[in-house]
Design an enzyme around this catalytic site. Structure first.
Site, mmCIF file in Angstrom:
data_model
loop_
_atom_site.group_PDB
_atom_site.id
_atom_site.type_symbol
_atom_site.label_atom_id
_atom_site.label_comp_id
_atom_site.label_asym_id
_atom_site.label_seq_id
_atom_site.Cartn_x
_atom_site.Cartn_y
_atom_site.Cartn_z
ATOM 1 N N ASN A 45 11.730 -16.938 -14.033
ATOM 2 C CA ASN A 45 11.471 -17.588 -12.755
ATOM 3 C C ASN A 45 12.682 -17.411 -11.845
ATOM 4 O O ASN A 45 13.837 -17.378 -12.300
ATOM 5 C CB ASN A 45 11.069 -19.060 -12.904
ATOM 6 C CG ASN A 45 12.025 -19.921 -13.691
ATOM 7 O OD1 ASN A 45 12.740 -19.433 -14.573
ATOM 8 N ND2 ASN A 45 12.043 -21.198 -13.405
ATOM 9 N N ILE A 46 12.396 -17.258 -10.571
ATOM 10 C CA ILE A 46 13.428 -17.006 -9.561
ATOM 11 C C ILE A 46 13.168 -17.968 -8.408
ATOM 12 O O ILE A 46 12.193 -17.799 -7.665
ATOM 13 C CB ILE A 46 13.370 -15.545 -9.063
ATOM 14 C CG1 ILE A 46 13.483 -14.569 -10.249
ATOM 15 C CG2 ILE A 46 14.478 -15.288 -8.041
ATOM 16 C CD1 ILE A 46 13.162 -13.121 -9.901
ATOM 17 N N GLU A 47 13.999 -19.003 -8.316
ATOM 18 C CA GLU A 47 13.764 -20.029 -7.301
ATOM 19 C C GLU A 47 14.497 -19.708 -5.997
ATOM 20 O O GLU A 47 15.302 -18.765 -5.935
ATOM 21 C CB GLU A 47 14.189 -21.398 -7.858
ATOM 22 C CG GLU A 47 13.348 -21.769 -9.073
ATOM 23 C CD GLU A 47 13.631 -23.152 -9.635
ATOM 24 O OE1 GLU A 47 14.640 -23.774 -9.247
ATOM 25 O OE2 GLU A 47 12.830 -23.594 -10.484
ATOM 26 N N CYS A 56 7.294 -17.509 -10.357
ATOM 27 C CA CYS A 56 7.236 -17.827 -11.790
ATOM 28 C C CYS A 56 7.610 -16.612 -12.641
ATOM 29 O O CYS A 56 7.454 -15.462 -12.214
ATOM 30 C CB CYS A 56 5.825 -18.252 -12.179
ATOM 31 S SG CYS A 56 5.286 -19.816 -11.512
ATOM 32 N N GLU A 58 6.053 -15.392 -15.234
ATOM 33 C CA GLU A 58 4.897 -14.539 -15.558
ATOM 34 C C GLU A 58 4.617 -13.555 -14.429
ATOM 35 O O GLU A 58 4.356 -12.379 -14.656
ATOM 36 C CB GLU A 58 3.643 -15.406 -15.794
ATOM 37 C CG GLU A 58 3.761 -16.369 -16.958
ATOM 38 C CD GLU A 58 4.286 -17.731 -16.550
ATOM 39 O OE1 GLU A 58 5.205 -17.804 -15.703
ATOM 40 O OE2 GLU A 58 3.778 -18.728 -17.090
ATOM 41 N N CYS A 97 1.042 -21.383 -15.117
ATOM 42 C CA CYS A 97 0.418 -22.156 -14.036
ATOM 43 C C CYS A 97 -0.873 -21.466 -13.588
ATOM 44 O O CYS A 97 -1.146 -20.306 -13.943
ATOM 45 C CB CYS A 97 1.377 -22.329 -12.870
ATOM 46 S SG CYS A 97 1.515 -20.873 -11.804
HETATM 47 N N1 THU Z 1 7.348 -21.853 -13.682
HETATM 48 C C1 THU Z 1 7.170 -20.624 -14.259
HETATM 49 O O1 THU Z 1 8.068 -19.771 -14.210
HETATM 50 N N2 THU Z 1 5.985 -20.365 -14.858
HETATM 51 C C2 THU Z 1 4.936 -21.231 -14.897
HETATM 52 O O2 THU Z 1 3.853 -20.875 -15.333
HETATM 53 C C3 THU Z 1 5.102 -22.614 -14.429
HETATM 54 C C4 THU Z 1 6.346 -22.892 -13.695
HETATM 55 C C5 THU Z 1 8.606 -22.137 -12.989
HETATM 56 C C6 THU Z 1 8.490 -22.316 -11.513
HETATM 57 C C7 THU Z 1 9.713 -23.132 -11.190
HETATM 58 O O3 THU Z 1 10.812 -22.252 -11.012
HETATM 59 C C8 THU Z 1 9.935 -23.947 -12.467
HETATM 60 O O4 THU Z 1 9.173 -23.335 -13.491
HETATM 61 C C9 THU Z 1 9.538 -25.407 -12.345
HETATM 62 O O5 THU Z 1 8.259 -25.519 -11.894
#
Ligand code: THU
Length: 141
Positions: A45-47, A56, A58, A97
């Site tokens: 994940n890269i925020e 996300c 995936e 998600c």
């Molecule tokens: N996140 C994922 O990388 N994959 C998912 O299927 C659910 C959520 C990440 C998004 C965000 O950076 C962190 O988890 C918290 O929601």
């Protein structure tokens, strides 16, 4: 899928999780996506400070694979954990998600595609994408 492949995918997801950029949620997610051609693509994940542009793990993996010319995927391993020591909620598995389920469905046959999960206790779970996304929206086939 044979055990060695499953182990490789879980190990790939754990390694990719180390590269997560999650300074806002403090929840690091790693993924390892196996394509039908046999290549494994990592994702994390890269925020973003604006929150909305965050991606996300995936989808990072899927987009990376498609950018390499891959359009058929077979399985994905996903692992998540809080980097601040907070305990995971629920059963501790990082279920993809809804948006990621829909993106995965674009490039696979959901009844065959495997989602492999491991929680902090080392418990494993394997589900098909069809189980996670029944009646998903598809235009192909
Ligand atoms: N996140 C994922 O990388 N994959 C998912 O299927 C659910 C959520 C990440 C998004 C965000 O950076 C962190 O988890 C918290 O929601």
């Amino acid at each position: 899928m044979e055990k060695q492949r499953r182990e490789e995918l879980i190990a790939g997801a754990l390694e990719a999780r180390e590269r997560a950029y999650a300074p806002y949620s403090h929840y690091a997610v790693g993924a390892a996506l196996l394509t039908k051609s046999g290549v494994v693509y990592p994702g994390c994940n890269i925020e973003n400070s604006a929150y909305g542009p965050s991606n996300c793990a995936e989808r990072t993996a899927v987009f990376s694979a498609v950018a390499r010319g891959e359009r058929e995927v077979a399985a994905i391993a996903v692992v998540g954990k809080f980097t601040d020591g907070s305990p995971a909620g629920g059963d501790g598995f990082a279920y993809p998600c809804g948006v990621c389920r829909q993106v995965l469905a674009e490039f696979c046959s959901p009844k065959d595609f495997l989602v492999l999960l491991e929680n902090a206790q080392g418990e494993r779970k394997a589900l098909t994408l069809g189980e996670l996304l029944p009646y998903g929206f598809v235009l192909k086939d």
